[in-house]
Design an enzyme around this catalytic site. Sequence first.
Site, short mmCIF file in Angstrom:
data_model
loop_
_atom_site.label_atom_id
_atom_site.label_comp_id
_atom_site.label_asym_id
_atom_site.label_seq_id
_atom_site.Cartn_x
_atom_site.Cartn_y
_atom_site.Cartn_z
N GLU A 134 17.53 -34.98 12.00
CA GLU A 134 18.23 -34.78 11.02
C GLU A 134 17.91 -34.27 10.26
O GLU A 134 16.48 -34.03 10.04
CB GLU A 134 18.20 -36.94 10.34
CG GLU A 134 18.79 -37.19 9.27
CD GLU A 134 18.55 -38.50 8.48
OE1 GLU A 134 18.07 -39.00 9.27
OE2 GLU A 134 19.15 -38.39 7.41
N ARG A 174 8.37 -42.18 21.98
CA ARG A 174 7.39 -41.10 20.91
C ARG A 174 6.58 -40.71 21.20
O ARG A 174 5.81 -41.07 21.50
CB ARG A 174 7.75 -41.69 19.22
CG ARG A 174 8.65 -41.84 18.97
CD ARG A 174 8.86 -42.56 17.80
NE ARG A 174 9.04 -41.98 16.62
CZ ARG A 174 9.95 -41.28 15.67
NH1 ARG A 174 10.76 -42.05 16.64
NH2 ARG A 174 10.02 -40.20 14.71
N LYS A 195 8.66 -37.90 9.37
CA LYS A 195 9.25 -37.66 8.06
C LYS A 195 8.57 -37.82 6.58
O LYS A 195 8.29 -37.07 6.63
CB LYS A 195 10.64 -36.69 8.41
CG LYS A 195 10.95 -36.20 9.78
CD LYS A 195 12.38 -34.80 8.93
CE LYS A 195 13.21 -36.01 10.53
NZ LYS A 195 14.67 -36.08 10.96
P1 ATP Z 1 10.88 -39.18 12.02
O1 ATP Z 1 10.90 -40.62 11.84
O2 ATP Z 1 9.82 -38.35 11.99
O3 ATP Z 1 11.92 -38.74 10.52
P2 ATP Z 1 13.02 -39.61 13.49
O4 ATP Z 1 13.59 -39.65 15.37
O5 ATP Z 1 14.28 -40.11 12.69
O6 ATP Z 1 12.22 -38.86 13.67
P3 ATP Z 1 15.07 -37.36 13.61
O7 ATP Z 1 15.12 -35.87 13.09
O8 ATP Z 1 16.12 -37.63 14.21
O9 ATP Z 1 13.87 -37.79 13.49
O10 ATP Z 1 14.99 -36.88 15.51
C1 ATP Z 1 15.59 -35.69 15.81
C2 ATP Z 1 15.59 -35.81 17.93
O11 ATP Z 1 13.99 -35.97 17.98
C3 ATP Z 1 15.30 -37.53 17.86
O12 ATP Z 1 15.87 -38.40 19.58
C4 ATP Z 1 13.99 -38.09 17.91
O13 ATP Z 1 14.16 -39.11 18.51
C5 ATP Z 1 13.21 -37.10 18.83
N1 ATP Z 1 12.28 -37.34 17.68
C6 ATP Z 1 11.57 -37.54 16.59
N2 ATP Z 1 10.70 -38.15 16.68
C7 ATP Z 1 9.69 -37.91 18.24
C8 ATP Z 1 8.68 -37.80 18.31
N3 ATP Z 1 7.74 -38.69 17.46
N4 ATP Z 1 8.48 -38.22 19.65
C9 ATP Z 1 8.84 -37.48 20.36
N5 ATP Z 1 10.40 -37.02 20.49
C10 ATP Z 1 11.01 -37.65 18.79
MG MG Z 2 15.94 -39.89 11.83
#
Ligand code: ATP
Ligand code: MG
Length: 560
Positions: free
Chosen positions: A35, A262, A272
């Site tokens: 995102e 994660r 983020k």
């Molecule tokens: P954040 O909470 O940091 O915003 P998010 O999952 O909302 O993380 P996205 O941009 O939606 O962030 O993530 C893109 C991809 O990266 C998704 O498939 C997500 O599952 C993966 N991802 C995000 N954070 C992690 C993490 N800490 N470890 C492994 N994969 C991750």
């Molecule tokens: Mg997200």
Amino acid sequence: MSEETKSLNFIEQIVEEDLANGMDKNKLRFRFPPEPNGYLHIGHAASICLNFGLGERYNAPVNLRFDDTNPAKEEQEYVDAIKKDIEWLGFKWDQELYSSDYFQQLYDWTVELIKKRKAYVDEQSSEEIRIQKGTPTSAGTNSPYRNRSVEENLDLFEKMKKGDFEEGSIVLRAKIDMAHNNMHMRDPILYRVLKKAHHRTGTNWCIFPMYDWTHGESDYIEQVSHSICTLEFKSHRELYDWYLDQVVSSDTLRPKQREFARRNLSYTVMSKRKLLQLVENKIVTGWDDPRMPTISGLRRRGYTPESIVNFSKMSGISKRDNVTDVALLEHSIKDHLNQITPRVMAVLDPVKVVITNYPEGKEEFLDAGYNDYAEGFGSRNVPFSREIYIEKEDFREEANKKFFRLKLGKEVRLKNAYIIKAESCTKDENGNVTEIQCTYDEDSLSGSGSEASQRKVKGTLHWVSAKHAVEAEVRVYDRLFNDEAPDGHKDKEFMEFLNPDSLEVITAYIEPSLKTAKIGDRFQFQRKGYFCIDNDSSDGKLVFNRTVPLRDSWAKEEKK
Ligand code: ATP
Ligand code: MG
């Protein structure tokens, strides 16, 4: 299980099983779906390495899909930064895609859902909707609007789309089951009103589909075979499948959601939203502050893409939540920098040494290599003269036998230069040493082949010639948080664990060969650690970031 299968991670094993069960290898397709609401962090690197790793292993396309359904939080700046980071890590996506490109298709499918009496417009407040959801142990309550007529729903949904309703006043919900044991299945929201310009669709749309409705259908549109996400979505899988049931036709591939844990890292936060808080509150200078666990921060800090990819391999793909020790990341970068950086001399905390028997005005340009084994770097000249700087901590008036550095009456070797002996020192009124007077052994020059040059003395010190040294700013970083799990406390905010000493700015003296170094260049400062040139450097002034020290001061702390 064959040897080969054993070394596969469990996601790869799932793919192997699907292939064994007759899935066409040519149908394999993966995606990385960020995102664009912030910069990528080291957790994302796990997902990037996993998805692109699958692409490499199976020679299958991997798309970059921006999951951009929330204009309140998403920006073009983030899209650009994400692309730059993935490229820098060394991965190539097949297609660059955006969920927002599917808004019309999602809308059309939604109209079909309404017609099939599987969706309805709800005008209750979000609070009312929340209360009616029930709890994991008690069923929810049906909304009073649940049984509107198809016509009324179509009309209201159309009006939502036209902008007739205010944000928060109305939503469209799927009609599933308010007593379902999976809370996500209790009439989840499909659409909400957001009157904000979207970075791609502008003001064309003021209703936006929710994550669950968007994600699986985007996977389907793109014919992604394995949609890999993190564990918190495991309980969403049922809904993912329910949504697919509404649209998938029998002659097309049906995507499959699978989850992995994660990646969390000790001594930092990794969401983020929290990282944005650090940026907005100016705790750090930006998303690429070298103390941030972002890819851009690590890049600026001096990390190499190889070290991050290697770290990902070492920390692995897991089924259960866990925390990776940040020391593993530091180990990975040290290991790589040890192989690729030239070794040079810089004195970070200087004290002057005067070599009293070295002729005044004389200077020598000593031939020095860069590394003991990295021959590619050629050699350099290091100027030597009567006055030099060494590290304050490398001198003591008196010390026990284990102190192999400079002490009064004893000898040490100056790296690539001569053996010197401390004769006396000068101190200020507080007893701090301000100057050390030494003599040198004229015949002891390193590499000269003389008998004196082969003489064994216990310590070797790095140094710079006072007259020739260049002043540079060095930014010495420490962990941003002084708690192992800053966001793991129930009663305290992660911000309460900020390390007040995470940045120390010092003036160092560096050897003049570094004058021509460029932004991004990386070095080992002998005995001190790995450093790189920051983009705040300007022609007249070099700024270095300390990437990692040679030794881990935290490990020592813990042993005490
Ligand atoms: P954040 O909470 O940091 O915003 P998010 O999952 O909302 O993380 P996205 O941009 O939606 O962030 O993530 C893109 C991809 O990266 C998704 O498939 C997500 O599952 C993966 N991802 C995000 N954070 C992690 C993490 N800490 N470890 C492994 N994969 C991750
Ligand atoms: Mg997200």
